[in-house]
Design a protein around this motif. Sequence first.
Motif, short mmCIF file in Angstrom:
data_model
loop_
_atom_site.label_atom_id
_atom_site.label_comp_id
_atom_site.label_asym_id
_atom_site.label_seq_id
_atom_site.Cartn_x
_atom_site.Cartn_y
_atom_site.Cartn_z
N ILE A 151 0.85 -1.19 0.00
CA ILE A 151 0.00 0.00 0.00
C ILE A 151 0.88 1.25 0.00
CG2 ILE A 151 -1.67 1.35 1.32
CD1 ILE A 151 -2.91 -1.16 2.30
N TYR A 163 -6.34 -12.51 3.24
CA TYR A 163 -6.68 -11.29 3.98
C TYR A 163 -5.54 -10.86 4.88
CZ TYR A 163 -8.66 -8.52 7.77
OH TYR A 163 -8.88 -7.56 8.71
N ALA A 203 -2.52 -9.51 2.96
CA ALA A 203 -2.79 -8.22 2.32
C ALA A 203 -2.95 -7.09 3.32
CB ALA A 203 -4.04 -8.33 1.45
N PHE A 204 -3.78 -7.29 4.34
CA PHE A 204 -4.17 -6.17 5.19
C PHE A 204 -3.50 -6.16 6.56
CE2 PHE A 204 -7.73 -6.85 2.27
CZ PHE A 204 -7.80 -5.59 1.69
N ASN A 209 0.47 -6.19 4.94
CA ASN A 209 0.57 -5.11 3.95
C ASN A 209 1.36 -5.52 2.72
OD1 ASN A 209 0.22 -2.54 2.87
ND2 ASN A 209 2.05 -1.72 3.87
N PHE A 259 0.48 -6.78 -0.78
CA PHE A 259 -0.57 -7.10 -1.74
C PHE A 259 -0.08 -8.04 -2.83
CE2 PHE A 259 -2.93 -4.06 0.46
CZ PHE A 259 -4.24 -4.06 0.01
#
Length: 315
Positions: A65, A273, A276-277, A280, A282
């Motif tokens: 991100i 999930y 990715a979150f 961080n 992706f």
Amino acid sequence: MAQQEARSDEAIREEYGLNERTITDRLKENWAGYFFILPTFIAFTGLFYFPIIRGITMTFTNTRIGEPGQFVGLANYQWLVTNDLFVFAFGWTIVFVAGTTFLQLGMGLVAALLLNELRSAAKDWVGALIMSPYFSAPLAGGIIWMWFLDSDFGFVHKLLTVVGIEGPSFLATGLWPFVSLIVAQTWHDYAYSAIIYAAALSSIPSEQYEAAAQAGAGRLRRFRDVVVPRLTIPTIVILALRTAWNIAEFDQPFALTGGGPGTRTMLLSILTYRVAFVNNNFARAYTVGLAMVVLSMSAAVVYVKAIDQEEDLYV
């Protein structure tokens, strides 16, 4: 006769209107149809195809991100096949999908057979009761099952305590977290199988049951000779679709265990999930997602072949 044989292939095709049409010819003839499907094509390209292509290219970078990411080649795929958590999540996802899919298949068939035996007055009410879990939000279903199974405040734990039984930690110890996830997911989605099976059963002419009964066939024989042949293709379709959807299932397992305790019930969807979150990353998350796509496409191949074999599918 000799003159007719000497005619070229182009002349014969032109005489009988068999000339090959170019793309321009097709556009001129069907311009209205192309005009109406153009918005759908643009929407699919922007919302479906472009993100897929963008995601695949992302797997060859280290995108995060706020960072554009640099080309890293096959590093993400190397991480994928050497990461112990991914290997575990991949295996557990296959077990989870197989368990829930076949249980949903069996419970759906039993529910459809029950509805088929009821009179119309009771069929509506019983059908609404049977189908109700499928129309509830998966996230809400996960919270409901957590309220049932939690070892501190769960309804089942308190009920067992009242009758003098010390219940296990359904969401924490032994094989119980795995069993709990499979049971909860089966409960939520078995009605999908019931809907398809009920439609297939309603399409069987009553004359076939009567003919089998007059021939001396009992209930089990009638089920084997009359019902089972009509359920083969619907069964293949249910297996294919439920396999694909169970692979992508996220909301209810995440609400129930979140992949825990620790990482014991980590599914590929929850791992995607977290990578990715939480981490961080992706690029790696989309690489995990591609593994899910491969599993789902395997089910899609079966689904497409099943459609080719049957024209009247009640999906």
